[in-house]
Design an enzyme around this catalytic site. Structure first.
Site, PDB file in Angstrom:
ATOM      1  N   ASP A  78      -1.267  17.485  -1.172  1.00 18.82           N
ATOM      2  CA  ASP A  78      -1.043  16.638   0.012  1.00 18.82           C
ATOM      3  C   ASP A  78       0.039  17.128   0.974  1.00 18.82           C
ATOM      4  O   ASP A  78      -0.184  17.131   2.173  1.00 18.82           O
ATOM      5  CB  ASP A  78      -0.737  15.202  -0.435  1.00 18.82           C
ATOM      6  CG  ASP A  78      -0.925  14.177   0.677  1.00 18.82           C
ATOM      7  OD1 ASP A  78      -1.774  14.394   1.551  1.00 18.82           O
ATOM      8  OD2 ASP A  78      -0.216  13.164   0.691  1.00 18.82           O
ATOM      9  N   MET A  99      -8.982  11.857   3.654  1.00 20.56           N
ATOM     10  CA  MET A  99     -10.398  11.639   3.278  1.00 20.56           C
ATOM     11  C   MET A  99     -11.338  12.702   3.827  1.00 20.56           C
ATOM     12  O   MET A  99     -12.500  12.413   4.096  1.00 20.56           O
ATOM     13  CB  MET A  99     -10.904  10.282   3.770  1.00 20.56           C
ATOM     14  CG  MET A  99     -10.246   9.131   3.114  1.00 20.56           C
ATOM     15  SD  MET A  99     -11.102   7.638   3.555  1.00 20.56           S
ATOM     16  CE  MET A  99     -10.909   6.713   2.071  1.00 20.56           C
ATOM     17  N   CYS A 100     -10.859  13.925   4.000  1.00 19.57           N
ATOM     18  CA  CYS A 100     -11.738  14.973   4.518  1.00 19.57           C
ATOM     19  C   CYS A 100     -11.859  16.139   3.551  1.00 19.57           C
ATOM     20  O   CYS A 100     -12.213  17.244   3.951  1.00 19.57           O
ATOM     21  CB  CYS A 100     -11.250  15.465   5.872  1.00 19.57           C
ATOM     22  SG  CYS A 100     -11.408  14.232   7.148  1.00 19.57           S
ATOM     23  N   GLY A 101     -11.503  15.928   2.294  1.00 16.73           N
ATOM     24  CA  GLY A 101     -11.763  16.970   1.295  1.00 16.73           C
ATOM     25  C   GLY A 101     -10.533  17.756   0.849  1.00 16.73           C
ATOM     26  O   GLY A 101     -10.676  18.783   0.190  1.00 16.73           O
ATOM     27  N   TYR A 131       0.836  -1.207   0.000  1.00 13.15           N
ATOM     28  CA  TYR A 131       0.000   0.000   0.000  1.00 13.15           C
ATOM     29  C   TYR A 131       0.874   1.262   0.000  1.00 13.15           C
ATOM     30  O   TYR A 131       1.794   1.400   0.831  1.00 13.15           O
ATOM     31  CB  TYR A 131      -0.967   0.003   1.200  1.00 13.15           C
ATOM     32  CG  TYR A 131      -1.658   1.344   1.301  1.00 13.15           C
ATOM     33  CD1 TYR A 131      -2.561   1.735   0.315  1.00 13.15           C
ATOM     34  CD2 TYR A 131      -1.339   2.248   2.301  1.00 13.15           C
ATOM     35  CE1 TYR A 131      -3.150   2.998   0.349  1.00 13.15           C
ATOM     36  CE2 TYR A 131      -1.922   3.506   2.348  1.00 13.15           C
ATOM     37  CZ  TYR A 131      -2.828   3.872   1.356  1.00 13.15           C
ATOM     38  OH  TYR A 131      -3.389   5.124   1.388  1.00 13.15           O
ATOM     39  N   ARG A 174      -7.469   4.150  -4.936  1.00 11.98           N
ATOM     40  CA  ARG A 174      -6.891   5.427  -5.369  1.00 11.98           C
ATOM     41  C   ARG A 174      -6.544   5.449  -6.846  1.00 11.98           C
ATOM     42  O   ARG A 174      -6.582   4.426  -7.524  1.00 11.98           O
ATOM     43  CB  ARG A 174      -5.648   5.727  -4.532  1.00 11.98           C
ATOM     44  CG  ARG A 174      -6.032   5.994  -3.076  1.00 11.98           C
ATOM     45  CD  ARG A 174      -4.889   6.447  -2.236  1.00 11.98           C
ATOM     46  NE  ARG A 174      -5.345   6.706  -0.877  1.00 11.98           N
ATOM     47  CZ  ARG A 174      -5.368   7.916  -0.308  1.00 11.98           C
ATOM     48  NH1 ARG A 174      -4.947   8.970  -0.959  1.00 11.98           N
ATOM     49  NH2 ARG A 174      -5.793   8.057   0.942  1.00 11.98           N
ATOM     50  N   GLY A 216       0.854   4.325   1.064  1.00  8.06           N
ATOM     51  CA  GLY A 216       1.164   5.098   2.265  1.00  8.06           C
ATOM     52  C   GLY A 216       2.209   4.424   3.142  1.00  8.06           C
ATOM     53  O   GLY A 216       2.851   5.059   3.977  1.00  8.06           O
ATOM     54  N   SER A 268     -10.138  17.348  -3.029  1.00  8.44           N
ATOM     55  CA  SER A 268     -11.236  17.990  -3.770  1.00  8.44           C
ATOM     56  C   SER A 268     -11.199  19.504  -3.599  1.00  8.44           C
ATOM     57  O   SER A 268     -11.622  20.235  -4.487  1.00  8.44           O
ATOM     58  CB  SER A 268     -12.585  17.391  -3.383  1.00  8.44           C
ATOM     59  OG  SER A 268     -12.843  17.640  -2.040  1.00  8.44           O
ATOM     60  N   HIS A 317       0.994  18.704   6.301  1.00 11.72           N
ATOM     61  CA  HIS A 317       0.087  17.838   5.535  1.00 11.72           C
ATOM     62  C   HIS A 317      -0.925  18.769   4.873  1.00 11.72           C
ATOM     63  O   HIS A 317      -2.077  18.852   5.284  1.00 11.72           O
ATOM     64  CB  HIS A 317      -0.585  16.865   6.513  1.00 11.72           C
ATOM     65  CG  HIS A 317      -1.291  15.729   5.851  1.00 11.72           C
ATOM     66  ND1 HIS A 317      -2.250  14.993   6.498  1.00 11.72           N
ATOM     67  CD2 HIS A 317      -1.180  15.187   4.625  1.00 11.72           C
ATOM     68  CE1 HIS A 317      -2.696  14.040   5.693  1.00 11.72           C
ATOM     69  NE2 HIS A 317      -2.061  14.152   4.544  1.00 11.72           N
TER      70      HIS A 317
HETATM   71  C1  SPV Z   1      -3.228  10.139   3.386  1.00 13.16           C
HETATM   72  O1  SPV Z   1      -3.772   9.131   3.876  1.00 13.16           O
HETATM   73  O2  SPV Z   1      -3.131  11.209   3.997  1.00 13.16           O
HETATM   74  C2  SPV Z   1      -2.721  10.083   2.014  1.00 13.16           C
HETATM   75  C3  SPV Z   1      -2.513   8.781   1.424  1.00 13.16           C
HETATM   76  O3  SPV Z   1      -2.393  11.093   1.452  1.00 13.16           O
HETATM   77  S1  SPV Z   1      -1.186   8.003   2.175  1.00 13.16           S
HETATM   78  O4  SPV Z   1      -0.141   7.888   1.199  1.00 13.16           O
HETATM   79  O5  SPV Z   1      -1.662   6.715   2.604  1.00 13.16           O
HETATM   80  O6  SPV Z   1      -0.732   8.779   3.307  1.00 13.16           O
HETATM   81 MN    MN Z   2      -2.236  12.738   2.883  1.00  6.70          MN
END
Ligand code: SPV
Ligand code: MN
Length: 641
Positions: A307, A289-291, A238, A405, A240, A294, A266
């Site tokens: 990110d 996953m909080c926007g 994965y 993703r 992350g 987007s 972040h």
């Molecule tokens: C997050 O989860 O904040 C991401 C994907 O951007 S990860 O690479 O899993 O961190």
């Molecule tokens: Mn992230």
């Protein structure tokens, strides 16, 4: 192991060269020798020796090399081709779908302590464990040695990185997500203070479509050594957990930034368009996953990054860069109406890696929430799939994983900002904090000043958990600056660094908080997904001193008249006073309860919390308590506007 011994007796240089000469082709050896930095050679030799791959290839930025990685991912059955040109599907194992917080640890020397919230293991013990796990782990695999650069190249922000991985999928992802860095290593030579990553997916087994996934998940480990700037990742695929330059490098960078007086956040970075061609830049921190993505890709504005950002004080100005140059975004629910930019990017021919979605036998991919009929059967990360399939735990397996993703280079986007590769970054006018909050914060507000914003917005961020990490969903979790998962310094120190940063620049950015997830008493969302476009325009006016605001106990909120005008201009919608009152009434009991929770966390779990945290939270409590006495007045006041 052999090398660490040789290290001690001081004969390592000859041994390093011997390993490299024996294990590399002549041209690969030459590529490495052109880098004038013996520490690069030592690191590479040490892990070739330990992991013992069947073959090794050294990459050097060229188009041909990039193509080689892409082809290796198909050849090695880590990616399968989809019907649209350039599209491929990769699967992670069914139980390897998110960041593994439990098995991600900092290696700390005796006496080292990052506080109770941050996972660690004794350095010697951890090094021994991970080196044991990694001994011969690349048996039968090809090792890809790649060079990248975090931040734009040739810039005060640049951090060169070397990645060793036996996963062509990881290498391919990094080609899409980061700037190539071999030239940067040549440029920086002996001065390069680089980050190092060694990853192995370990032994593999077959999943859907005959693609291969990590087998020994019980031996999954992600260990971070701050002392030598090395990250180890084993028995996982994965992103992350494996894409070194993403969240693994972020932890090293937070530590380095703390020592040097800059910030690793972040955060998205984006341009918001104002009147007369004015562009004001914002950064924004949201938990996974909080926007965040987007917001960065909202219609009408431009994206610098979605990110991770580095922020530096350059000549008294706050300047930010996108550490990356691609997007590893969540696909669930993406549709042409709500996310036209992402939809266009992922449904047209381009080099895109999709992960953990359903593939039908005609080579199309389907994700949860994609418009159109859900196929009856196909293959996904769980293997062969059919509607109603249950997993071992008896839970229904959806066509795609919630954390499924897509990965693409940002240049596939039409709304990319022209300054994305500017070596000095963009000047930041505003910073946004947002979490998944069903009942407390108003949709948008502005802090009274830097300390108020850092402490009552950033350092008080809570979010209801999502599928981006393993574990239960929907539980309210403390997540300061949305950066808790990645902190490599004690929380108090990190907050102090943020407070100091704003005090040292000439004019700190305005700080805002947003909440896209506010609900009414019946549990209905109070806003549309697209309302964020209006909040951004209001923030743009505020940083340019073109809108007044109402002072409330928790910050400044927009005036109804301004929002009414902006809703009309941006969304062609009539915004009712009734909606405004519902959305922007300060929920005093909820805000007080939140304050209580946050204060308790800082007392119980952040032993090094700066005094200023308690002072600013105390002032907020006083304002809220005073307002509580006059609750009726506040409602009336809002209603009249
Ligand atoms: C997050 O989860 O904040 C991401 C994907 O951007 S990860 O690479 O899993 O961190
Ligand atoms: Mn992230």
């Amino acid at each position: 192991m052999i090398l660490s011994h040789i290290y001690i007796v001081g004969r390592f240089h000859g041994e390093v060269m011997k390993i490299l000469k024996n294990r590399l082709s002549k041209s690969d050896y030459q590529k490495l020798m052109q880098i004038d930095n013996p520490a690069v050679h030592t690191f590479i030799a040490k892990y070739i020796d330990l992991c013992n791959p069947k073959k090794v290839f050294v990459y050097a930025d060229s188009e041909e090399d990039i193509k080689r990685t892409r082809e290796a991912a198909i050849r090695n059955r880590e990616e399968g081709k989809l019907v649209t040109e350039g599209h491929t599907m990769h699967f992670d194992g069914y139980y390897d779908q998110a960041r593994d917080k439990e098995k991600t640890k900092f290696l700390l020397p005796l006496g080292g302590d990052l506080g109770p919230e941050i996972n660690d293991i004794n350095r010697d013990e951890g090094l021994k464990e991970i080196h044991d796990i990694m001994t011969n782990i690349m048996d039968g695999h090809e090792l890809h040695i790649k060079f990248f650069c975090l931040g734009p190249t040739n810039s005060p922000f640049s951090i060169p990185c070397v990645q060793l991985t036996d996963s062509a999928y990881v290498a391919h992802s990094e080609d899409l997500l980061y700037r190539q860095g071999y030239q940067e290593f040549l440029r920086q030579g002996p001065d390069a203070r680089f980050f190092k990553f060694v990853h192995s997916q370990g032994e593999l087994e077959e999943a859907g479509l005959g693609l291969l996934v990590s087998k020994n998940i019980d031996k999954r480990r992600i260990y971070i050594d701050l002392e030598s700037d090395v990250v180890y990742s084993a028995n996982t695929q994965y992103g992350g957990n494996t894409i070194g330059l993403k969240k693994l490098a972020m932890r090293l960078a937070i530590n380095r930034a703390s020592k040097e007086g800059w910030l690793t956040e972040h955060m998205l970075v984006m341009g918001v368009n104002g009147s007369k061609n004015r562009v004001s830049y914002f950064t924004g921190a949201f938990p996974s996953m909080c926007g965040k993505t987007s917001t960065a890709m909202v219609t009408g504005e431009t994206i610098v990054g979605d990110d991770i950002a580095y922020l530096r004080n350059i000549d008294g100005k706050t300047r930010a860069v996108n550490v990356e140059s691609g997007v590893f975004g969540i696909i669930e629910g993406i549709n042409p109406d709500d996310d036209p930019i992402q939809w266009n990017a992922i449904t047209n021919p381009a080099e895109i890696i999709f992960t953990n979605q359903l593939v039908t036998d005609n080579g199309h991919n389907y994700w949860n929430g994609k418009p159109g009929k859900c196929p009856e059967e196909g293959a996904n990360h769980s293997g062969e799939w059919h509607k109603g399939k249950k997993d071992k735990e008896g839970r229904e397996v959806k066509p795609s994983h919630k954390n499924a993703r897509f990965t693409f280079r940002m240049d596939v986007l039409d709304n990319i900002d022209t300054k994305i590769h500017d070596p000095n970054g963009v000047e930041v006018s505003g910073m946004i904090y947002g979490g998944r909050d069903s009942d407390t914060w108003v949709p948008v507000k502005e802090a009274f000043d830097w300390a108020h914003g850092i402490i009552t917005f950033g350092a008080s961020l809570e979010s209801e958990t999502t599928a981006a990490t393993l574990g239960e969903e929907g539980v309210r979790k403390f997540n300061p600056m949305s950066n808790l998962d990645f902190l490599s310094i004690p929380i108090g120190q990190y907050i102090k660094n943020n407070l100091d940063f704003g005090n040292q620049v000439e004019k700190p950015p305005h700080i805002f908080a947003v909440n896209y997830f506010l609900r009414d008493k019946k549990g209905e969302f109070l806003n549309d997904k697209d309302d964020k476009r209006v909040w951004l325009k209001w923030m743009e006016l505020r940083v340019n001193k073109e809108a007044d605001a109402i002072k409330t106990p928790t910050g400044f909120i927009p005036k109804y008249t301004d929002l009414k005008r902006l809703f009309k201009e941006v969304r062609y919608k009539d915004y009712s006073k009734e909606d405004y009152v519902k959305q922007f009434t300060i929920r005093i009991p909820e805000n007080l309860a939140k304050l209580e929770r946050i204060e308790k966390i800082y007392v119980d779990r952040v032993p090094d919390a700066p005094d200023e945290v308690f002072k600013v939270l105390g002032e907020q409590r006083k304002r809220l308590e005073e307002a509580k006495e006059k609750l009726e007045d506040i409602r009336l006041h809002l209603g009249e506007l």
